[in-house]
Motif scaffolding. Structure first.
Motif, PDB file in Angstrom:
ATOM      1  N   HIS A   1      43.774  43.234  45.799  1.00  0.00           N
ATOM      2  CA  HIS A   1      45.173  42.834  45.959  1.00  0.00           C
ATOM      3  C   HIS A   1      46.120  43.969  45.595  1.00  0.00           C
ATOM      4  O   HIS A   1      47.249  44.026  46.056  1.00  0.00           O
ATOM      5  CB  HIS A   1      45.491  41.631  45.052  1.00  0.00           C
ATOM      6  CG  HIS A   1      44.627  40.444  45.318  1.00  0.00           C
ATOM      7  ND1 HIS A   1      43.722  39.956  44.396  1.00  0.00           N
ATOM      8  CD2 HIS A   1      44.526  39.642  46.412  1.00  0.00           C
ATOM      9  CE1 HIS A   1      43.113  38.914  44.896  1.00  0.00           C
ATOM     10  NE2 HIS A   1      43.566  38.703  46.109  1.00  0.00           N
ATOM     11  N   LEU A   2      45.640  44.849  44.731  1.00  0.00           N
ATOM     12  CA  LEU A   2      46.487  45.905  44.187  1.00  0.00           C
ATOM     13  C   LEU A   2      45.667  47.184  44.037  1.00  0.00           C
ATOM     14  O   LEU A   2      44.596  47.162  43.432  1.00  0.00           O
ATOM     15  CB  LEU A   2      47.033  45.465  42.823  1.00  0.00           C
ATOM     16  CG  LEU A   2      48.006  46.372  42.084  1.00  0.00           C
ATOM     17  CD1 LEU A   2      49.300  46.528  42.872  1.00  0.00           C
ATOM     18  CD2 LEU A   2      48.308  45.808  40.694  1.00  0.00           C
TER      19      LEU A   2
ATOM     20  N   VAL B   1      40.911  38.774  35.970  1.00  0.00           N
ATOM     21  CA  VAL B   1      41.360  40.003  36.625  1.00  0.00           C
ATOM     22  C   VAL B   1      40.149  40.910  36.719  1.00  0.00           C
ATOM     23  O   VAL B   1      39.464  41.147  35.724  1.00  0.00           O
ATOM     24  CB  VAL B   1      42.468  40.704  35.811  1.00  0.00           C
ATOM     25  CG1 VAL B   1      42.846  42.041  36.469  1.00  0.00           C
ATOM     26  CG2 VAL B   1      43.694  39.814  35.681  1.00  0.00           C
TER      27      VAL B   1
ATOM     28  N   ALA C   1      51.593  41.833  37.924  1.00  0.00           N
ATOM     29  CA  ALA C   1      50.980  41.297  39.141  1.00  0.00           C
ATOM     30  C   ALA C   1      50.157  40.043  38.839  1.00  0.00           C
ATOM     31  O   ALA C   1      50.179  39.080  39.621  1.00  0.00           O
ATOM     32  CB  ALA C   1      50.093  42.365  39.789  1.00  0.00           C
ATOM     33  N   ALA C   2      49.457  40.051  37.713  1.00  0.00           N
ATOM     34  CA  ALA C   2      48.667  38.882  37.323  1.00  0.00           C
ATOM     35  C   ALA C   2      49.555  37.662  37.101  1.00  0.00           C
ATOM     36  O   ALA C   2      49.236  36.547  37.516  1.00  0.00           O
ATOM     37  CB  ALA C   2      47.852  39.190  36.070  1.00  0.00           C
ATOM     38  N   ARG C   3      50.679  37.899  36.465  1.00  0.00           N
ATOM     39  CA  ARG C   3      51.614  36.790  36.222  1.00  0.00           C
ATOM     40  C   ARG C   3      52.268  36.329  37.512  1.00  0.00           C
ATOM     41  O   ARG C   3      52.464  35.125  37.741  1.00  0.00           O
ATOM     42  CB  ARG C   3      52.634  37.207  35.180  1.00  0.00           C
ATOM     43  CG  ARG C   3      52.024  37.328  33.787  1.00  0.00           C
ATOM     44  CD  ARG C   3      52.986  37.858  32.747  1.00  0.00           C
ATOM     45  NE  ARG C   3      52.373  37.812  31.420  1.00  0.00           N
ATOM     46  CZ  ARG C   3      52.683  38.611  30.428  1.00  0.00           C
ATOM     47  NH1 ARG C   3      53.605  39.551  30.591  1.00  0.00           N
ATOM     48  NH2 ARG C   3      52.085  38.505  29.261  1.00  0.00           N
ATOM     49  N   ALA C   4      52.606  37.279  38.390  1.00  0.00           N
ATOM     50  CA  ALA C   4      53.230  36.927  39.662  1.00  0.00           C
ATOM     51  C   ALA C   4      52.272  36.133  40.542  1.00  0.00           C
ATOM     52  O   ALA C   4      52.682  35.238  41.290  1.00  0.00           O
ATOM     53  CB  ALA C   4      53.682  38.188  40.390  1.00  0.00           C
ATOM     54  N   ARG C   5      50.996  36.439  40.456  1.00  0.00           N
ATOM     55  CA  ARG C   5      49.989  35.739  41.250  1.00  0.00           C
ATOM     56  C   ARG C   5      49.611  34.405  40.641  1.00  0.00           C
ATOM     57  O   ARG C   5      48.943  33.590  41.255  1.00  0.00           O
ATOM     58  CB  ARG C   5      48.749  36.629  41.404  1.00  0.00           C
ATOM     59  CG  ARG C   5      47.675  36.054  42.291  1.00  0.00           C
ATOM     60  CD  ARG C   5      46.658  37.076  42.719  1.00  0.00           C
ATOM     61  NE  ARG C   5      45.469  36.464  43.300  1.00  0.00           N
ATOM     62  CZ  ARG C   5      45.391  35.908  44.502  1.00  0.00           C
ATOM     63  NH1 ARG C   5      46.457  35.899  45.283  1.00  0.00           N
ATOM     64  NH2 ARG C   5      44.257  35.385  44.936  1.00  0.00           N
ATOM     65  N   GLY C   6      50.050  34.174  39.411  1.00  0.00           N
ATOM     66  CA  GLY C   6      49.746  32.918  38.756  1.00  0.00           C
ATOM     67  C   GLY C   6      48.419  32.919  38.026  1.00  0.00           C
ATOM     68  O   GLY C   6      47.924  31.858  37.640  1.00  0.00           O
ATOM     69  N   VAL C   7      47.850  34.117  37.836  1.00  0.00           N
ATOM     70  CA  VAL C   7      46.595  34.215  37.095  1.00  0.00           C
ATOM     71  C   VAL C   7      46.798  33.729  35.667  1.00  0.00           C
ATOM     72  O   VAL C   7      45.980  33.013  35.103  1.00  0.00           O
ATOM     73  CB  VAL C   7      46.065  35.664  37.108  1.00  0.00           C
ATOM     74  CG1 VAL C   7      44.840  35.804  36.213  1.00  0.00           C
ATOM     75  CG2 VAL C   7      45.717  36.075  38.530  1.00  0.00           C
TER      76      VAL C   7
ATOM     77  N   LEU D   1      42.885  38.054  40.391  1.00  0.00           N
ATOM     78  CA  LEU D   1      43.568  39.275  40.827  1.00  0.00           C
ATOM     79  C   LEU D   1      42.553  40.401  40.825  1.00  0.00           C
ATOM     80  O   LEU D   1      41.910  40.668  39.818  1.00  0.00           O
ATOM     81  CB  LEU D   1      44.725  39.622  39.872  1.00  0.00           C
ATOM     82  CG  LEU D   1      45.447  40.944  40.193  1.00  0.00           C
ATOM     83  CD1 LEU D   1      46.252  40.811  41.485  1.00  0.00           C
ATOM     84  CD2 LEU D   1      46.347  41.355  39.037  1.00  0.00           C
TER      85      LEU D   1
ATOM     86  N   GLY E   1      42.741  32.250  42.639  1.00  0.00           N
ATOM     87  CA  GLY E   1      43.744  32.783  41.738  1.00  0.00           C
ATOM     88  C   GLY E   1      43.395  34.089  41.064  1.00  0.00           C
ATOM     89  O   GLY E   1      44.196  34.621  40.301  1.00  0.00           O
TER      90      GLY E   1
END
Length: 206
Positions: free
Chosen positions: A178-179, A4, A198-204, A122, A120
């Motif tokens: 992205h954010l 991130v 957001a990191a989890r939603a993006r799959g980071v 963020l 991947g």
């Protein structure tokens, strides 16, 4: 690996929000480790690397970094004359790519631009109206409004100049991220939680 990047306007809480995000995601927070590593590779004092960190050689600003996670650094050889900006730029970029390979939350250093093609990752921008950031900085540090205004303007200008002169782009443009979050209207703990989500939603991270 999980990465991130956080770009933050001065007074937007980057040095507080970044570590909170890293802790929640169980990742290292990487800030001061970058000039420490660059200094080791170039064989110069850490202070000299910090004076070049996130700035160009105009002689009117240096960022004060916070202590944080420091990865293994190559052995430090004899000290030499301070290299030019291009050398620092290339070494800093190399360190950023190595951090991305291990995983981490990176604050500043135009990481969103350097790592724009990192799969991947963020990329986050923290900002807010200058007037609100000045008021927040004054309240948190006990500074006068005049001193806080000077801090915000000087640091914002230097950080934006670093990106503009080295990468020929505007660090404040939303297209790099992205954010983008206005941290002057939300509690910083909530901002950290949004980034983690957001990191989890993006799959980071899972």
């Amino acid at each position: 690996m999980a990465v991130v990047t956080i770009s933050a306007a001065f007074g937007a809480g980057g040095s507080e929000i970044g570590p909170a995000v890293a802790e929640a995601l169980d990742l290292p927070f990487v800030d001061r480790a970058i000039p420490v590593s660059v200094a080791g590779r170039l064989g110069i004092p850490v202070q000299d690397a910090e004076e070049k960190d996130e700035r160009v050689d105009t002689g009117w600003w240096r960022i004060l970094s916070t202590m944080s996670f420091v990865p293994d650094v190559a052995g430090v050889g004899p000290y030499h004359a301070v290299p030019d900006e291009r050398t620092f730029q290339l070494q800093t970029e190399q360190v950023l790519h190595e951090v991305a390979g291990r995983g981490g939350v990176i604050l500043g250093r135009a990481a969103a631009i350097v790592l724009a093609d990192e799969p991947g990752a963020l990329h986050v921008r923290l900002s807010g109206p200058a007037k609100a950031r000045i008021a927040s900085h004054a309240q948190r540090t006990g500074s006068s409004t005049k001193d806080a205004e000077n801090d915000v303007r000087t640091n914002d200008s230097a950080r934006e100049t670093y990106v503009r002169q080295l990468y020929r782009c505007d660090a404040t443009e939303c297209r790099h991220y992205h954010l983008v979050i206005d941290t002057t209207v939300l509690p910083w703990g909530d901002v950290a939680a949004i980034i983690v989500q957001a990191a989890r939603a993006r799959g980071v991270v899972r």
